[in-house]
Design a protein around this motif. Structure first.
Motif, PDB file in Angstrom:
ATOM      1  N   ALA A  63     -60.277  88.881  82.294  1.00  0.00           N
ATOM      2  CA  ALA A  63     -61.503  88.596  81.473  1.00  0.00           C
ATOM      3  C   ALA A  63     -62.493  88.440  82.559  1.00  0.00           C
ATOM      4  CB  ALA A  63     -61.221  86.883  81.089  1.00  0.00           C
ATOM      5  N   ARG A  78     -71.442  90.828  80.336  1.00  0.00           N
ATOM      6  CA  ARG A  78     -72.150  89.626  80.363  1.00  0.00           C
ATOM      7  C   ARG A  78     -73.643  89.899  80.155  1.00  0.00           C
ATOM      8  NH1 ARG A  78     -74.803  92.193  83.186  1.00  0.00           N
ATOM      9  NH2 ARG A  78     -74.927  92.519  85.493  1.00  0.00           N
ATOM     10  N   GLN A  98     -75.976  84.237  79.740  1.00  0.00           N
ATOM     11  CA  GLN A  98     -74.758  83.899  80.237  1.00  0.00           C
ATOM     12  C   GLN A  98     -74.572  83.780  81.820  1.00  0.00           C
ATOM     13  OE1 GLN A  98     -72.577  87.022  78.179  1.00  0.00           O
ATOM     14  NE2 GLN A  98     -71.732  85.532  76.669  1.00  0.00           N
ATOM     15  N   GLN A 118     -64.840  78.868  80.958  1.00  0.00           N
ATOM     16  CA  GLN A 118     -65.183  79.000  79.641  1.00  0.00           C
ATOM     17  C   GLN A 118     -66.067  80.203  79.637  1.00  0.00           C
ATOM     18  OE1 GLN A 118     -65.487  75.774  76.911  1.00  0.00           O
ATOM     19  NE2 GLN A 118     -66.368  77.009  75.427  1.00  0.00           N
ATOM     20  N   LEU A 143     -64.903  83.388  79.857  1.00  0.00           N
ATOM     21  CA  LEU A 143     -64.299  83.955  78.607  1.00  0.00           C
ATOM     22  C   LEU A 143     -65.176  84.235  77.682  1.00  0.00           C
ATOM     23  CD1 LEU A 143     -61.243  81.643  78.660  1.00  0.00           C
ATOM     24  CD2 LEU A 143     -61.190  83.883  79.125  1.00  0.00           C
ATOM     25  N   ASP A 144     -66.035  83.551  77.526  1.00  0.00           N
ATOM     26  CA  ASP A 144     -67.392  83.891  76.399  1.00  0.00           C
ATOM     27  C   ASP A 144     -68.015  85.141  76.693  1.00  0.00           C
ATOM     28  OD1 ASP A 144     -66.679  81.359  75.229  1.00  0.00           O
ATOM     29  OD2 ASP A 144     -68.451  80.257  76.088  1.00  0.00           O
ATOM     30  N   THR A 159     -66.814  87.761  77.745  1.00  0.00           N
ATOM     31  CA  THR A 159     -65.992  89.129  77.701  1.00  0.00           C
ATOM     32  C   THR A 159     -66.475  89.565  76.073  1.00  0.00           C
ATOM     33  OG1 THR A 159     -64.001  87.817  76.448  1.00  0.00           O
ATOM     34  CG2 THR A 159     -64.048  88.209  78.693  1.00  0.00           C
ATOM     35  N   ASN A 174     -65.066  89.036  73.417  1.00  0.00           N
ATOM     36  CA  ASN A 174     -63.869  89.397  72.912  1.00  0.00           C
ATOM     37  C   ASN A 174     -63.233  88.098  72.322  1.00  0.00           C
ATOM     38  OD1 ASN A 174     -60.437  89.258  72.523  1.00  0.00           O
ATOM     39  ND2 ASN A 174     -60.642  91.182  73.714  1.00  0.00           N
ATOM     40  N   ALA A 175     -63.316  87.955  70.803  1.00  0.00           N
ATOM     41  CA  ALA A 175     -62.858  86.712  70.198  1.00  0.00           C
ATOM     42  C   ALA A 175     -61.354  86.145  70.430  1.00  0.00           C
ATOM     43  CB  ALA A 175     -63.278  87.033  68.547  1.00  0.00           C
ATOM     44  N   VAL A 193     -61.690  84.666  73.619  1.00  0.00           N
ATOM     45  CA  VAL A 193     -62.605  83.525  73.790  1.00  0.00           C
ATOM     46  C   VAL A 193     -61.717  82.277  73.051  1.00  0.00           C
ATOM     47  CG1 VAL A 193     -64.544  82.388  72.679  1.00  0.00           C
ATOM     48  CG2 VAL A 193     -64.784  84.728  73.648  1.00  0.00           C
ATOM     49  N   SER A 194     -60.746  82.584  72.008  1.00  0.00           N
ATOM     50  CA  SER A 194     -60.113  81.598  71.469  1.00  0.00           C
ATOM     51  C   SER A 194     -59.224  80.762  72.444  1.00  0.00           C
ATOM     52  CB  SER A 194     -59.261  82.150  70.215  1.00  0.00           C
ATOM     53  OG  SER A 194     -58.194  82.936  70.787  1.00  0.00           O
ATOM     54  N   ALA A 225     -60.056  79.739  75.351  1.00  0.00           N
ATOM     55  CA  ALA A 225     -60.836  79.008  76.204  1.00  0.00           C
ATOM     56  C   ALA A 225     -60.452  77.442  76.129  1.00  0.00           C
ATOM     57  CB  ALA A 225     -62.383  78.949  75.633  1.00  0.00           C
TER      58      ALA A 225
END
Length: 246
Positions: free
Chosen positions: A124, A132, A136, A166, A169-170, A172, A174-175, A178-179, A181
């Motif tokens: 990640a 990014r 961010q 977190q 991960l955000d 990235t 990539n949903a 991110v889930s 997180a």
């Protein structure tokens, strides 16, 4: 027009009910993950439970629904509520993780969390370095500054630590990643808490975090991957020491 006291009462009652069934779910959840209730055990029926704790049967039923949604129990007519096998539990659920750490987690669970982090977070960080955005980067910087100022022994510092992971991960974009997180955040929180309960925390955890940040800010995917790998590996080693001493 403002709500009258009569109109406001249902909302207060609802909030109270939510706290009650959440408290019951918490109690039962800790008892299950600690092994007090073994897989296959039938939980006390709702009439006995509600009478013992002097709570409504509906509060107990709602608590059981919460546990069922997390995979810890299943209810069947004429059989009752049965504790399921661990392989059906949602171990990525932040509540379930919290219950494990409250009950004294098994070595396998702690090590499993770090294996998950070792797989997810370095990759990640590499993606975050490539994708990014400016805001961010600033949010990551602010999280680390708060963590540095407050320290990991404080709730503010621990919260900032979770925020940083977190945000990585955000970044990235990539949903599916991110889930994860909330799971990664819960893993960071509870392993930090566990290490701190057994040992003094590292005197200065910031260099490893800043190394990850610097690589992401510079767009250095390879450097970000390596820096995050070092950060998680060192945290894993500290948790292993805590496990040895318990």
């Amino acid at each position: 027009m403002s709500a009258s006291p009569v109109q406001a009462r249902p909302g207060r009652r609802k909030a109270g009910k939510e706290r009650l069934h959440g408290s019951i779910a918490h109690q039962l959840g800790v008892e299950i993950v600690s092994g007090r209730h073994q897989p296959g055990d039938i939980l006390t029926n709702e009439i006995e439970f509600s009478e013992r704790l002097q709570v409504s049967r509906s509060a107990y039923r709602e608590a059981v629904r919460i546990l069922a949604a997390k995979g810890l129990v299943e209810s069947r007519p004429r059989v009752g509520t049965r504790v399921t096998e661990m392989n059906r539990w949602n171990l990525l659920d932040p509540d379930v993780l919290a219950w494990f750490f409250e009950a004294e987690p098994a070595r396998a669970l702690v090590e499993g969390l770090f294996e998950l982090r070792m797989i997810v977070e370095p990759a990640a960080a590499a993606l975050a370095a490539e994708r990014r955005t400016g805001p961010q980067i600033e949010a990551m910087r602010e999280a680390l500054q708060t963590m540095e100022r407050a320290g990991l022994k404080t709730e503010a510092g621990q919260s900032a630590d979770r925020d940083f992971h977190q945000l990585v991960l955000d970044a990235t974009g990539n949903a599916p990643l991110v889930s994860l997180a909330s799971t990664i955040g819960a893993g960071v929180r509870w392993t930090t808490f566990y290490k701190g309960r057994k040992h003094k925390l590292p005197p200065d955890p910031m260099p490893e975090h800043w190394a990850v940040f610097d690589a992401i800010a510079a767009g250095d995917a390879g450097g970000a991957r390596k820096a995050m790998d070092v950060l998680v590996a060192n945290s894993r080693a500290q948790a292993a020491e805590a496990l040895e001493d318990r």
